[in-house]
Design a protein around this motif. Structure first.
Motif, short mmCIF file in Angstrom:
data_model
loop_
_atom_site.label_atom_id
_atom_site.label_comp_id
_atom_site.label_asym_id
_atom_site.label_seq_id
_atom_site.Cartn_x
_atom_site.Cartn_y
_atom_site.Cartn_z
N VAL A 1 -35.43 4.82 26.50
CA VAL A 1 -34.53 3.66 26.14
C VAL A 1 -34.64 2.49 26.68
O VAL A 1 -34.75 2.49 27.99
CB VAL A 1 -32.89 4.36 26.30
CG1 VAL A 1 -32.14 3.02 25.63
CG2 VAL A 1 -33.03 5.51 25.62
N ARG A 2 -34.80 1.47 25.90
CA ARG A 2 -34.82 0.30 26.29
C ARG A 2 -34.06 -0.69 25.72
O ARG A 2 -34.25 -1.06 24.48
CB ARG A 2 -36.27 -0.57 26.47
CG ARG A 2 -36.62 -1.84 27.22
CD ARG A 2 -38.06 -2.13 27.16
NE ARG A 2 -38.82 -2.04 25.79
CZ ARG A 2 -40.16 -2.04 25.64
NH1 ARG A 2 -40.76 -2.06 26.71
NH2 ARG A 2 -40.48 -2.05 24.54
N GLY A 3 -33.08 -1.37 26.31
CA GLY A 3 -32.19 -2.32 25.54
C GLY A 3 -31.53 -1.72 24.56
O GLY A 3 -30.91 -2.15 23.52
N GLY A 4 -31.00 -0.48 24.84
CA GLY A 4 -30.21 0.51 23.74
C GLY A 4 -31.06 1.01 22.68
O GLY A 4 -30.49 1.59 21.80
N ASP A 5 -32.27 0.52 22.42
CA ASP A 5 -33.40 1.11 21.45
C ASP A 5 -34.16 2.25 22.06
O ASP A 5 -34.52 2.17 23.13
CB ASP A 5 -34.05 -0.14 20.95
CG ASP A 5 -33.24 -1.16 20.25
OD1 ASP A 5 -32.10 -0.81 19.92
OD2 ASP A 5 -33.66 -2.28 20.23
N ILE A 6 -34.17 3.42 21.16
CA ILE A 6 -35.03 4.42 21.55
C ILE A 6 -36.51 3.81 21.17
O ILE A 6 -36.90 3.73 19.73
CB ILE A 6 -34.87 5.75 20.75
CG1 ILE A 6 -33.35 6.15 20.93
CG2 ILE A 6 -35.88 6.80 21.14
CD1 ILE A 6 -33.12 7.08 20.10
N ILE A 7 -37.41 3.79 22.24
CA ILE A 7 -38.83 3.38 22.01
C ILE A 7 -39.84 4.67 21.56
O ILE A 7 -39.78 5.70 22.58
CB ILE A 7 -39.30 2.62 23.12
CG1 ILE A 7 -38.42 1.58 23.72
CG2 ILE A 7 -40.63 1.97 23.04
CD1 ILE A 7 -38.30 0.55 22.55
N THR A 8 -40.58 4.54 20.48
CA THR A 8 -41.42 5.74 20.12
C THR A 8 -42.84 5.11 19.81
O THR A 8 -43.73 6.02 19.45
CB THR A 8 -40.82 6.35 18.78
OG1 THR A 8 -40.75 5.28 17.67
CG2 THR A 8 -39.49 6.86 18.92
N ASP A 9 -43.09 3.87 20.36
CA ASP A 9 -44.54 3.17 20.22
C ASP A 9 -45.59 4.03 21.31
O ASP A 9 -44.91 4.20 22.25
CB ASP A 9 -44.30 1.83 20.16
CG ASP A 9 -45.79 1.14 20.12
OD1 ASP A 9 -46.32 1.24 19.04
OD2 ASP A 9 -46.42 0.66 21.04
N LYS A 10 -46.36 4.30 20.77
CA LYS A 10 -47.56 5.01 21.52
C LYS A 10 -47.90 4.16 22.91
O LYS A 10 -47.76 4.52 24.07
CB LYS A 10 -48.66 5.49 20.99
CG LYS A 10 -48.52 6.54 19.72
CD LYS A 10 -49.91 6.98 19.18
CE LYS A 10 -49.72 8.10 18.35
NZ LYS A 10 -50.77 8.46 17.66
N LYS A 11 -48.45 2.88 22.52
CA LYS A 11 -48.70 2.04 23.55
C LYS A 11 -47.46 1.75 24.66
O LYS A 11 -47.67 1.81 26.12
CB LYS A 11 -48.99 0.66 23.10
CG LYS A 11 -49.60 -0.14 24.02
CD LYS A 11 -50.21 -1.57 23.46
CE LYS A 11 -50.85 -2.32 24.60
NZ LYS A 11 -51.17 -3.73 23.76
N ALA A 12 -46.30 1.49 24.22
CA ALA A 12 -45.15 1.18 24.84
C ALA A 12 -44.68 2.55 25.96
O ALA A 12 -44.31 2.45 27.22
CB ALA A 12 -43.88 1.02 24.08
N MET A 13 -44.64 3.78 25.10
CA MET A 13 -44.49 4.77 26.11
C MET A 13 -45.51 5.07 27.10
O MET A 13 -45.08 5.59 28.22
CB MET A 13 -44.45 6.19 25.16
CG MET A 13 -43.32 5.98 24.05
SD MET A 13 -43.30 7.76 22.92
CE MET A 13 -44.68 7.68 22.12
N LYS A 14 -46.85 4.88 26.78
CA LYS A 14 -47.67 4.97 27.66
C LYS A 14 -47.55 3.91 29.07
O LYS A 14 -47.78 4.56 30.05
CB LYS A 14 -49.14 4.86 27.23
CG LYS A 14 -50.32 5.16 28.13
CD LYS A 14 -51.73 4.98 27.42
CE LYS A 14 -51.89 5.97 26.46
NZ LYS A 14 -53.23 5.99 26.12
#
Length: 600
Positions: free
Chosen positions: A173-186
């Motif tokens: 979670v970043r800024g209240g949003d659930i991040i599912t992007d591969k690059k961002a998760m890595k």
């Protein structure tokens, strides 16, 4: 003939309507499943089967040595029988080949991730428990070294897969949003403290085996993957219904592991001093691990009865053991007390409330019969609900979560109330949050005849009886779970609607109650539903209080219906015949009518 044809046609229409309703329900369930899971394919999207595949018997005859004519292809040989139907299913190997690993993993709700953490924790426990044993005790020998190394490198493979496959796919979670992007998760994993500890735990110190030999202490960094252990504890406790049992087991494992490490240190100290060199060290007889573990238990729990140390090294070692034992054992006992206290917090609260109530009743000298009923209410409410007041638990939740729980518990019952059918759906949701649960004991009066009704009752569990008759004790009807009564009182004008009968609980009954005040506060925001409810309430009151006719006969149907009045023209003809004194058929008919009237 006309009536039989009409009944037959109505039966056909009813059957057809039931089939249509069933089809609509199935279609609705499929649409709901499609909305919740977009990957599910609907029936409309699936292409029809080709005639060649649907009729394999029409295929040409294979040549000699091929498959027989009636034999089906290999892909059609897998069937699963269930009830009266046979469904074809794919082999598990094909399903495994078609399985696609998810691009992102929710660490809070994904059970597959919890299962993977279990394997990671098992590998971590292998290193934490057996590295000290292999270092201190002579259990690792050149004859079995290849077995130890095989399991070691399997654990390293689990560590490596956890870093490369799972941790880089975890949502965050970043800024209240659930991040599912591969690059961002890595990138999030690479910047975390977890990644640094995972890399340190996989330091390739095994290359020093070629210089110093297979020394288990070189694998000590593998024990630094402790974050996976704590994460597994949090995820497992979140899905267990009785998490306190696992907490007790985990705390016990902490104590056993501290004794395990102490036994390894004692054997190392004995080997350093020389086995059997003094009375304090291990003498080398019997099972070395069991004997050393026994000594560790007596030392760490400070039971006493141990031989006195002789050398300076033994004295220092024993002092450190005593200090560590007192500190570690007190911590373990305190943690165990907290775990057990948290597990029995509800029971303790229940006992304190019951003791305070009994003390209050004894102070004011309440009769024993009333005290026994109060105790019975406490015991039944606690054992049936697990708490005394549900609102105390739900008040801590956000409004949206309280609504979700109320819908799952009460919506099926409230939606069946005729008074609320057709009302605004959101009004029904607001009303569900105002329902409160009340437990009635056997023979308790839910409501009494003549009192002003200001509540509606919904039976959640148990039964209630409606009493009436001249003595007020005749059972008119028994209402079971799911029944509703008193709903007209919510909208009755003129100070409320008086109860027309006594209602008592037949056995233990758990009811939901909706107050008239709460409903009025809700209807302020829904004027259309308010008009509809008032209209329905007036209609229901009118049906319940039908006025009597002019002759004082109620509107209830008679067993023998009254005969229709004789037409006036026919009566005039009969009167004329009577005045003429005739003996014809009209006179006989008149006499017959008088006889029938007397019989009636």
């Amino acid at each position: 003939r006309i009536s039989s044809a009409t009944s037959l046609s109505s039966t056909i229409i009813n059957n057809r309507l039931q089939e249509l309703v069933k089809l609509f329900k199935e279609r609705t369930e499929k649409v709901k499943e499609k909305l919740t899971d977009p990957d599910v394919s609907s029936d409309d999207e699936s292409p029809p089967a080709s005639p060649a595949k649907s009729a394999p018997a029409a295929a040409p005859v294979p040549p000699l040595g091929g498959k027989p004519e009636g034999e089906k292809p290999a892909e059609d040989e897998h069937y699963c029988e269930m009830l009266c139907c046979t469904f074809k299913y794919r082999p598990w190997l094909d399903r495994l080949k078609d399985y696609q690993f998810p691009s992102s993993i929710d660490p809070l709700t994904n059970l597959m991730y919890v299962l993977w953490l279990f394997f990671v924790v098992m590998a971590w426990n292998w290193n934490c428990w057996l590295i000290p044993v292999r270092w201190a005790f002579p259990y690792q020998t050149p004859a079995n070294i290849h077995y130890w190394l095989l399991v070691d490198y399997l654990c390293d493979l689990v560590y490596l897969l956890d870093i490369l496959v799972f941790q880089t796919r975890l949502q965050f979670v970043r800024g209240g949003d659930i991040i599912t992007d591969k690059k961002a998760m890595k990138e999030n994993y690479l910047r975390s403290q977890r990644f640094k500890m995972d890399v340190i735990s996989l330091l390739p110190l095994d290359f020093f085996y070629f210089k110093v030999g297979v020394n288990p202490l070189l694998r000590f960094p593998r024990c630094l993957k402790y974050m996976a252990f704590f994460e597994f504890n949090n995820r497992l406790e979140a899905i267990l219904s009785k998490a306190y049992i696992y907490r007790v087991i985990r705390t016990t494992a902490y104590l056993l592991y501290s004794l395990h490490v102490n036994s390894c240190l004692y054997y190392w100290a004995s080997a350093y001093e020389g086995l059997g060199s003094t009375t304090w060290v291990y003498d080398g007889e019997g099972n070395s691990y069991i004997r050393c573990y026994y000594w560790a238990v007596k030392t760490l729990i400070t039971i006493g009865g141990l031989p006195d140390p002789k050398t300076l090294f033994e004295i220092v070692f024993q002092l450190l053991n005593y200090f560590t034992g007192v500190f570690a054992f007190s911590v373990m006992i305190g943690q165990m007390r907290d775990v057990v206290g948290a597990a029995t917090a509800g029971q303790t609260y229940y006992r304190s409330c019951m003791d305070s109530t009994i003390k209050y009743m004894n102070f004011y000298k309440i009769p024993k019969t009333v005290q026994n009923r109060v105790k019975t209410w406490y015991e039944y409410t606690w054992h049936s609900q697990g708490m005394l007041d549900e609102s105390e638990l739900l008040v801590q939740l956000p409004d949206k979560m309280r609504l979700d729980i109320a819908i799952d518990v009460n919506y099926n019952i409230v939606s069946k109330v005729a008074l609320f059918q057709g009302c605004d759906r959101q009004m029904i949701f607001d009303m569900l949050k105002r329902l409160r649960s009340v437990v009635y004991l056997p023979n308790d009066y839910v409501c009494k005849k003549g009192e002003i009704g200001r509540e509606m009752y919904i039976i959640q569990a148990g039964q209630v009886q409606v009493l009436g008759g001249p003595d007020g004790k005749t059972v008119l009807v028994t209402l079971k779970a799911g029944s509703v009564f008193g709903e007209i009182s919510l909208l009755a004008a003129g100070g409320g609607n008086r109860r027309t009968a006594n209602v008592i609980a037949h056995g233990f009954a758990n009811l939901f109650i909706l107050d008239k005040k709460d409903l009025n506060e809700i209807l302020v925001h829904y004027p259309e539903s308010q008009k509809l409810l008032h209209k329905k309430a007036k209609k229901m009151l009118k049906n319940n209080n039908k006025p009597k006719d002019e002759k004082g006969v109620s509107g209830d149907p008679l067993i023998i219906p009254p005969k229709a009045d004789t037409p006036k023209l026919f009566q005039a003809a009969l009167a004329a015949t009577g005045r003429m004194g005739g003996k014809g058929p009209l006179a006989q008919l008149r006499w017959r009518l008088k006889e029938l009237k007397a019989m009636q």
